[in-house]
Design a protein around this motif. Structure first.
Motif, PDB file in Angstrom:
ATOM      1  N   LEU A  15       0.833  -1.201   0.000  1.00  0.00           N
ATOM      2  CA  LEU A  15       0.000   0.000   0.000  1.00  0.00           C
ATOM      3  C   LEU A  15       0.870   1.256   0.000  1.00  0.00           C
ATOM      4  CD1 LEU A  15      -2.728   1.454   0.263  1.00  0.00           C
ATOM      5  CD2 LEU A  15      -2.559   1.149   2.743  1.00  0.00           C
ATOM      6  N   VAL A  16       1.910   1.264   0.817  1.00  0.00           N
ATOM      7  CA  VAL A  16       2.812   2.418   0.889  1.00  0.00           C
ATOM      8  C   VAL A  16       3.512   2.636  -0.447  1.00  0.00           C
ATOM      9  CG1 VAL A  16       4.904   3.328   1.985  1.00  0.00           C
ATOM     10  CG2 VAL A  16       3.143   2.225   3.381  1.00  0.00           C
ATOM     11  N   GLN A  17       3.892   1.569  -1.106  1.00  0.00           N
ATOM     12  CA  GLN A  17       4.578   1.683  -2.398  1.00  0.00           C
ATOM     13  C   GLN A  17       3.702   2.376  -3.435  1.00  0.00           C
ATOM     14  OE1 GLN A  17       5.451  -2.432  -2.953  1.00  0.00           O
ATOM     15  NE2 GLN A  17       7.348  -2.377  -1.778  1.00  0.00           N
ATOM     16  N   VAL A  18       2.445   2.004  -3.480  1.00  0.00           N
ATOM     17  CA  VAL A  18       1.522   2.640  -4.421  1.00  0.00           C
ATOM     18  C   VAL A  18       1.300   4.101  -4.034  1.00  0.00           C
ATOM     19  CG1 VAL A  18      -0.820   2.609  -5.377  1.00  0.00           C
ATOM     20  CG2 VAL A  18       0.382   0.453  -4.941  1.00  0.00           C
ATOM     21  N   LEU A  19       1.100   4.359  -2.761  1.00  0.00           N
ATOM     22  CA  LEU A  19       0.849   5.721  -2.294  1.00  0.00           C
ATOM     23  C   LEU A  19       2.036   6.632  -2.574  1.00  0.00           C
ATOM     24  CD1 LEU A  19      -0.983   5.193   1.120  1.00  0.00           C
ATOM     25  CD2 LEU A  19      -1.941   6.134  -0.990  1.00  0.00           C
ATOM     26  N   GLN A  20       3.245   6.144  -2.365  1.00  0.00           N
ATOM     27  CA  GLN A  20       4.419   6.981  -2.590  1.00  0.00           C
ATOM     28  C   GLN A  20       4.595   7.322  -4.061  1.00  0.00           C
ATOM     29  OE1 GLN A  20       6.398   8.606  -0.492  1.00  0.00           O
ATOM     30  NE2 GLN A  20       5.100   7.859   1.172  1.00  0.00           N
ATOM     31  N   ALA A  21       4.288   6.380  -4.942  1.00  0.00           N
ATOM     32  CA  ALA A  21       4.342   6.686  -6.386  1.00  0.00           C
ATOM     33  C   ALA A  21       3.301   7.738  -6.741  1.00  0.00           C
ATOM     34  CB  ALA A  21       4.118   5.410  -7.191  1.00  0.00           C
ATOM     35  N   TYR A  22       2.110   7.585  -6.181  1.00  0.00           N
ATOM     36  CA  TYR A  22       1.031   8.547  -6.436  1.00  0.00           C
ATOM     37  C   TYR A  22       1.391   9.930  -5.897  1.00  0.00           C
ATOM     38  CZ  TYR A  22      -3.593  10.722  -6.244  1.00  0.00           C
ATOM     39  OH  TYR A  22      -4.652  11.587  -6.379  1.00  0.00           O
ATOM     40  N   ILE A  23       1.923   9.972  -4.671  1.00  0.00           N
ATOM     41  CA  ILE A  23       2.269  11.253  -4.042  1.00  0.00           C
ATOM     42  C   ILE A  23       3.384  11.952  -4.817  1.00  0.00           C
ATOM     43  CG2 ILE A  23       3.302  12.295  -1.987  1.00  0.00           C
ATOM     44  CD1 ILE A  23       1.784  10.174  -0.341  1.00  0.00           C
ATOM     45  N   PHE A  24       4.377  11.190  -5.283  1.00  0.00           N
ATOM     46  CA  PHE A  24       5.471  11.790  -6.042  1.00  0.00           C
ATOM     47  C   PHE A  24       4.934  12.445  -7.315  1.00  0.00           C
ATOM     48  CE2 PHE A  24       9.145  12.242  -8.670  1.00  0.00           C
ATOM     49  CZ  PHE A  24      10.230  12.348  -7.812  1.00  0.00           C
ATOM     50  N   ALA A  25       4.092  11.714  -8.048  1.00  0.00           N
ATOM     51  CA  ALA A  25       3.506  12.270  -9.273  1.00  0.00           C
ATOM     52  C   ALA A  25       2.594  13.447  -8.954  1.00  0.00           C
ATOM     53  CB  ALA A  25       2.743  11.183 -10.021  1.00  0.00           C
ATOM     54  N   LEU A  26       1.823  13.335  -7.872  1.00  0.00           N
ATOM     55  CA  LEU A  26       0.895  14.398  -7.486  1.00  0.00           C
ATOM     56  C   LEU A  26       1.638  15.684  -7.142  1.00  0.00           C
ATOM     57  CD1 LEU A  26      -2.214  14.857  -6.775  1.00  0.00           C
ATOM     58  CD2 LEU A  26      -1.494  14.531  -4.403  1.00  0.00           C
ATOM     59  N   LEU A  27       2.687  15.590  -6.340  1.00  0.00           N
ATOM     60  CA  LEU A  27       3.441  16.785  -5.951  1.00  0.00           C
ATOM     61  C   LEU A  27       4.194  17.377  -7.134  1.00  0.00           C
ATOM     62  CD1 LEU A  27       4.809  15.779  -2.428  1.00  0.00           C
ATOM     63  CD2 LEU A  27       2.960  17.356  -2.981  1.00  0.00           C
ATOM     64  N   THR A  28       4.695  16.525  -8.027  1.00  0.00           N
ATOM     65  CA  THR A  28       5.346  17.033  -9.235  1.00  0.00           C
ATOM     66  C   THR A  28       4.371  17.881 -10.047  1.00  0.00           C
ATOM     67  OG1 THR A  28       6.848  15.134  -9.362  1.00  0.00           O
ATOM     68  CG2 THR A  28       6.486  16.396 -11.386  1.00  0.00           C
ATOM     69  N   ALA A  29       3.160  17.379 -10.240  1.00  0.00           N
ATOM     70  CA  ALA A  29       2.133  18.141 -10.963  1.00  0.00           C
ATOM     71  C   ALA A  29       1.761  19.409 -10.203  1.00  0.00           C
ATOM     72  CB  ALA A  29       0.901  17.273 -11.187  1.00  0.00           C
ATOM     73  N   ASN A  30       1.706  19.319  -8.879  1.00  0.00           N
ATOM     74  CA  ASN A  30       1.374  20.484  -8.067  1.00  0.00           C
ATOM     75  C   ASN A  30       2.417  21.586  -8.213  1.00  0.00           C
ATOM     76  OD1 ASN A  30       1.823  21.846  -5.123  1.00  0.00           O
ATOM     77  ND2 ASN A  30      -0.350  21.558  -5.544  1.00  0.00           N
ATOM     78  N   TYR A  31       3.680  21.214  -8.210  1.00  0.00           N
ATOM     79  CA  TYR A  31       4.750  22.207  -8.347  1.00  0.00           C
ATOM     80  C   TYR A  31       4.732  22.847  -9.731  1.00  0.00           C
ATOM     81  CZ  TYR A  31       6.636  20.129  -4.061  1.00  0.00           C
ATOM     82  OH  TYR A  31       6.802  19.668  -2.775  1.00  0.00           O
ATOM     83  N   ILE A  32       4.420  22.053 -10.750  1.00  0.00           N
ATOM     84  CA  ILE A  32       4.308  22.610 -12.098  1.00  0.00           C
ATOM     85  C   ILE A  32       3.126  23.576 -12.167  1.00  0.00           C
ATOM     86  CG2 ILE A  32       3.815  22.066 -14.515  1.00  0.00           C
ATOM     87  CD1 ILE A  32       5.306  19.416 -14.076  1.00  0.00           C
ATOM     88  N   GLY A  33       1.993  23.153 -11.632  1.00  0.00           N
ATOM     89  CA  GLY A  33       0.814  24.028 -11.616  1.00  0.00           C
ATOM     90  C   GLY A  33       1.047  25.307 -10.835  1.00  0.00           C
ATOM     91  N   ARG A  34       1.765  25.195  -9.737  1.00  0.00           N
ATOM     92  CA  ARG A  34       2.064  26.377  -8.924  1.00  0.00           C
ATOM     93  C   ARG A  34       2.950  27.354  -9.693  1.00  0.00           C
ATOM     94  NH1 ARG A  34       4.816  24.825  -3.424  1.00  0.00           N
ATOM     95  NH2 ARG A  34       6.629  24.574  -4.777  1.00  0.00           N
ATOM     96  N   ALA A  35       3.901  26.819 -10.463  1.00  0.00           N
ATOM     97  CA  ALA A  35       4.776  27.692 -11.246  1.00  0.00           C
ATOM     98  C   ALA A  35       4.019  28.386 -12.362  1.00  0.00           C
ATOM     99  CB  ALA A  35       5.935  26.881 -11.815  1.00  0.00           C
ATOM    100  N   LEU A  36       3.015  27.713 -12.929  1.00  0.00           N
ATOM    101  CA  LEU A  36       2.267  28.278 -14.045  1.00  0.00           C
ATOM    102  C   LEU A  36       1.203  29.264 -13.590  1.00  0.00           C
ATOM    103  CD1 LEU A  36       1.762  25.059 -16.199  1.00  0.00           C
ATOM    104  CD2 LEU A  36       3.290  26.967 -16.714  1.00  0.00           C
ATOM    105  N   ALA A  37       0.747  29.118 -12.347  1.00  0.00           N
ATOM    106  CA  ALA A  37      -0.340  29.975 -11.855  1.00  0.00           C
ATOM    107  C   ALA A  37       0.116  31.430 -11.766  1.00  0.00           C
ATOM    108  CB  ALA A  37      -0.834  29.490 -10.493  1.00  0.00           C
ATOM    109  N   ALA A  38      -0.839  32.352 -11.972  1.00  0.00           N
ATOM    110  CA  ALA A  38      -0.504  33.769 -11.955  1.00  0.00           C
ATOM    111  C   ALA A  38      -0.237  34.265 -10.557  1.00  0.00           C
ATOM    112  CB  ALA A  38      -1.633  34.561 -12.596  1.00  0.00           C
ATOM    113  N   ASP A  39      -1.018  33.843  -9.563  1.00  0.00           N
ATOM    114  CA  ASP A  39      -0.866  34.304  -8.196  1.00  0.00           C
ATOM    115  C   ASP A  39      -0.960  33.116  -7.256  1.00  0.00           C
ATOM    116  OD1 ASP A  39      -0.731  37.185  -8.603  1.00  0.00           O
ATOM    117  OD2 ASP A  39      -2.810  36.988  -9.284  1.00  0.00           O
ATOM    118  N   HIS A  40      -0.394  33.270  -6.043  1.00  0.00           N
ATOM    119  CA  HIS A  40      -0.449  32.209  -5.034  1.00  0.00           C
ATOM    120  C   HIS A  40      -0.989  32.810  -3.734  1.00  0.00           C
ATOM    121  CE1 HIS A  40       1.883  29.570  -7.643  1.00  0.00           C
ATOM    122  NE2 HIS A  40       2.682  30.608  -7.857  1.00  0.00           N
TER     123      HIS A  40
END
Length: 257
Positions: free
Chosen positions: A232-257
């Motif tokens: 379960l942890v293995q699946v969650l960690q893969a998901y979290i890594f991909a999720l945070l990567t997308a979050n950081y990209i989205g945060r960089a693209l957003a106009a304001d935070h």
């Protein structure tokens, strides 16, 4: 060392167990597993989609489910409906790559999570770190990007004296570093716990005094239970890594935070 019987001692697993000897030359087991994971992922998607049908079979359905998870539940949600499409291949690739390498930790005979080697998550970070900032700079320009990251809108100006150094530390150091440390620490700790219960149970069964041998059953039972938890942890960690990567990209693209 933990003395269990008069004739032998139990040497608990440690960091040394994460550095197996080279197979040939300088090639080690983690390196082979890393290449094997790429082969497995490529083969899975190529075979699953070699003749796509409107009504998918089980393999095509599994491939589409993985792709849909990366596209809709991760990339679209974190990056936004207007900007997510160019980053879907990256997010899906990261999720499947880390997932397969994590799952190696509970596969018989392989039994080694590649991401338990700190160098591999850090290598991913070296590739991803420039991306987190380049996409924002291309969208807003250097000045606009730094302003968005270090000077959040709607904050009183005096507060920037305290907030901006914190944002600088988080955005450019701690957040990306934690991305790599999180998956490494989870895989390292989980594999170490499995080794403790498995090797400890084996030692109690084969080497310990007669009155301690029944305890090996408890150790093996915990090893089995921890294997399911580790999956379960293995699946969650893969998901979290991909999720945070997308979050950081989205945060960089957003106009304001």
């Amino acid at each position: 060392m933990i003395t269990v019987s008069a004739d032998s001692t139990f040497v608990p697993p440690g960091v040394r167990d994460f550095f197996p000897p080279a197979i040939v030359g300088g090639v080690t087991k983690p390196m082979v597993l890393l290449v094997l994971s790429v082969v497995i992922i490529l083969a899975f998607f190529l075979i699953a989609m070699r003749s796509p049908a409107i009504v998918p079979g089980r393999l095509q359905f599994a491939a589409e489910a993985v792709y849909g998870l990366g596209r809709d539940s991760i990339a679209r949600e974190q990056i936004g409906g207007k900007d997510f499409k160019p980053y879907v291949p990256l997010i899906v690739s990261l999720f499947t790559f880390i997932l397969v390498n994590n799952v190696f930790g509970i596969v018989p005979l392989l039994q080694f999570p590649t991401m338990a080697h700190a160098g591999f998550p850090l290598a991913l970070l070296i590739v991803l770190y420039p991306l987190f900032h380049v996409v924002g700079i291309r969208r807003h320009g250097l000045g606009g990007y730094l302003r968005n990251q270090l000077f959040p809108a709607g904050v009183p100006k005096p507060v920037y004296l305290m907030l901006t150094p914190i944002e600088l530390f988080l955005r450019f150091f701690m957040d990306p570093l934690a991305l790599a440390i999180r998956v490494f620490a989870a895989m390292f700790a989980g594999h170490l716990i499995l080794l403790v219960f498995t090797l400890g149970g084996e030692f109690l069964l084969l080497e310990a005094s007669a009155w301690l041998k029944p305890v090996s059953v408890v150790a093996f039972a915990f090893a089995i239970a921890m294997t399911f938890l580790e999956a379960l942890v293995q699946v969650l960690q893969a998901y979290i890594f991909a999720l945070l990567t997308a979050n950081y990209i989205g945060r960089a693209l957003a106009a304001d935070h």
